[in-house]
Scaffold this motif. Sequence first.
Motif, PDB file in Angstrom:
ATOM      1  N   SER A 243       0.824  -1.210   0.000  1.00 55.19           N
ATOM      2  CA  SER A 243       0.000   0.000   0.000  1.00 55.19           C
ATOM      3  C   SER A 243       0.858   1.260   0.000  1.00 55.19           C
ATOM      4  O   SER A 243       0.353   2.361  -0.194  1.00 55.19           O
ATOM      5  CB  SER A 243      -0.916   0.013   1.230  1.00 55.19           C
ATOM      6  OG  SER A 243      -0.156  -0.070   2.415  1.00 55.19           O
ATOM      7  N   LEU A 244       2.168   1.093   0.188  1.00 49.44           N
ATOM      8  CA  LEU A 244       3.081   2.235   0.232  1.00 49.44           C
ATOM      9  C   LEU A 244       3.672   2.510  -1.137  1.00 49.44           C
ATOM     10  O   LEU A 244       3.837   1.602  -1.953  1.00 49.44           O
ATOM     11  CB  LEU A 244       4.230   1.970   1.209  1.00 49.44           C
ATOM     12  CG  LEU A 244       3.873   1.716   2.675  1.00 49.44           C
ATOM     13  CD1 LEU A 244       5.119   1.301   3.429  1.00 49.44           C
ATOM     14  CD2 LEU A 244       3.251   2.952   3.301  1.00 49.44           C
ATOM     15  N   THR A 245       4.014   3.773  -1.393  1.00 44.99           N
ATOM     16  CA  THR A 245       4.775   4.093  -2.589  1.00 44.99           C
ATOM     17  C   THR A 245       6.179   3.513  -2.417  1.00 44.99           C
ATOM     18  O   THR A 245       6.634   3.256  -1.298  1.00 44.99           O
ATOM     19  CB  THR A 245       4.859   5.613  -2.803  1.00 44.99           C
ATOM     20  OG1 THR A 245       5.427   6.219  -1.627  1.00 44.99           O
ATOM     21  CG2 THR A 245       3.476   6.200  -3.048  1.00 44.99           C
ATOM     22  N   ALA A 246       6.874   3.330  -3.529  1.00 45.91           N
ATOM     23  CA  ALA A 246       8.195   2.699  -3.486  1.00 45.91           C
ATOM     24  C   ALA A 246       9.183   3.486  -2.640  1.00 45.91           C
ATOM     25  O   ALA A 246       9.970   2.919  -1.875  1.00 45.91           O
ATOM     26  CB  ALA A 246       8.731   2.539  -4.912  1.00 45.91           C
ATOM     27  N   THR A 251      12.208   4.297   2.881  1.00 45.89           N
ATOM     28  CA  THR A 251      12.315   5.017   4.156  1.00 45.89           C
ATOM     29  C   THR A 251      11.896   4.115   5.307  1.00 45.89           C
ATOM     30  O   THR A 251      12.516   4.117   6.378  1.00 45.89           O
ATOM     31  CB  THR A 251      11.442   6.288   4.127  1.00 45.89           C
ATOM     32  OG1 THR A 251      12.015   7.220   3.192  1.00 45.89           O
ATOM     33  CG2 THR A 251      11.353   6.938   5.502  1.00 45.89           C
ATOM     34  N   GLU A 252      10.843   3.343   5.111  1.00 46.52           N
ATOM     35  CA  GLU A 252      10.344   2.444   6.160  1.00 46.52           C
ATOM     36  C   GLU A 252      11.440   1.479   6.616  1.00 46.52           C
ATOM     37  O   GLU A 252      11.618   1.245   7.827  1.00 46.52           O
ATOM     38  CB  GLU A 252       9.144   1.666   5.645  1.00 46.52           C
ATOM     39  CG  GLU A 252       8.566   0.682   6.669  1.00 46.52           C
ATOM     40  CD  GLU A 252       7.440  -0.157   6.087  1.00 46.52           C
ATOM     41  OE1 GLU A 252       6.484  -0.459   6.812  1.00 46.52           O
ATOM     42  OE2 GLU A 252       7.525  -0.528   4.900  1.00 46.52           O
ATOM     43  N   LEU A 282       3.385   6.196   6.090  1.00 47.72           N
ATOM     44  CA  LEU A 282       3.473   4.968   6.894  1.00 47.72           C
ATOM     45  C   LEU A 282       2.339   4.917   7.913  1.00 47.72           C
ATOM     46  O   LEU A 282       1.683   3.889   8.089  1.00 47.72           O
ATOM     47  CB  LEU A 282       4.819   4.905   7.615  1.00 47.72           C
ATOM     48  CG  LEU A 282       6.083   4.760   6.775  1.00 47.72           C
ATOM     49  CD1 LEU A 282       7.314   4.794   7.664  1.00 47.72           C
ATOM     50  CD2 LEU A 282       6.061   3.492   5.966  1.00 47.72           C
ATOM     51  N   ALA A 283       2.112   6.047   8.573  1.00 50.43           N
ATOM     52  CA  ALA A 283       1.055   6.111   9.584  1.00 50.43           C
ATOM     53  C   ALA A 283      -0.320   5.890   8.964  1.00 50.43           C
ATOM     54  O   ALA A 283      -1.196   5.252   9.562  1.00 50.43           O
ATOM     55  CB  ALA A 283       1.102   7.461  10.291  1.00 50.43           C
ATOM     56  N   MET A 284      -0.501   6.410   7.772  1.00 46.60           N
ATOM     57  CA  MET A 284      -1.779   6.311   7.079  1.00 46.60           C
ATOM     58  C   MET A 284      -2.116   4.859   6.752  1.00 46.60           C
ATOM     59  O   MET A 284      -3.285   4.469   6.723  1.00 46.60           O
ATOM     60  CB  MET A 284      -1.709   7.133   5.788  1.00 46.60           C
ATOM     61  CG  MET A 284      -3.000   7.258   5.019  1.00 46.60           C
ATOM     62  SD  MET A 284      -2.764   8.292   3.549  1.00 46.60           S
ATOM     63  CE  MET A 284      -2.076   7.106   2.401  1.00 46.60           C
TER      64      MET A 284
END
Length: 341
Positions: A243-246, A251-252, A282-284
């Motif tokens: 669900s995250l952008t690349a 960063t994660e 990330l929080a989203m």
Amino acid sequence: MLFSDLILAIMKPLNRQRTISSPYHLIKGKKSGQTIQDIGYFGLYPYFGIFPKLDKKAYDQVVQSLFLQGYLLANEQVIELTEKAINTSDFDTPLNGWKYRGNENLFFNRLSLIVQTLSHMSQSVKTFDPIVNNEEIQMWVKKYLQQIQFRDIAVVQAFKKELFTTLTDSAISETHKMILTERLTGLALSGLTWQQIATSKKLSVLDVQLMTVEALHGWMAEIEKSNPPLLLGLMEGVIQQSSLTATAQRTEKLFERGFTLEQIASLRQLKTSTIEDHVVELAMNDPYFNFKPFMSLELYKAIITESRRQQSKRLRDIKVHLPNASYFQIRLALSIKEENQ
């Protein structure tokens, strides 16, 4: 859903909180911090990136028509809807832009070339001009056809059956299904252009293109649900696995290793504000995200309370009443799903 309906559907939760161009960036799939955050703030996941090549002039023309029809009030700073717009019914749509991120085009291009190939080969016509010129897709289709043993007439019949069964069972209208099939090319049958379909349906080209995206999202959802062995292969690489952008994923990984935001920014040679955008993303997307390294529980609650009091997610308005909170902290608090805290 018509294109004007799409814009209204996006504008309703953004009313008096974002600029008139915000829906345009969302529909285009702009990966800016603001756009990514708005997806989570306002629940706009279905609409992200569904028109990556949308022309700004075409968008502006539709917005202007909404003004003329009495759906929008003149406001140079933010979207301002009229009562007529606010009272419009919500639109049902199979759109899932956040999940597919424009990859419905990859699915349909593969399908188009496969249908064209099977149509010709089943009639022993071995040479034709491929409907898809992209070499990478051509190579993928060639490998796929070899894997399924496409020269076997039983395989061709099975593929055809899966195609019609899943399309029939898809939760989309007959008009949506017709538009899809009219775009396909076969032996002695050329797919229709956008303009030809729009003229025949008495719609605009943008309306037809949007309905095509809707149809593909609904169809792919049915393929995922029913797992037809031949068509399921076309979904390779289509579904967004994270669900995250690349860039947020990179960063994660560093954040999980214990690096601070400043250290991550230095390592990645990016601005700290960009890394903050990633943290908000990330929080989203993480229901268990721990915000306490970035703000106290008291400050988090104060931000949420103020947002509710104002019935607004405009950062500037919230900060006026909470001057000790940084814009990053406000953005982060608004991104967290409250039921998980």
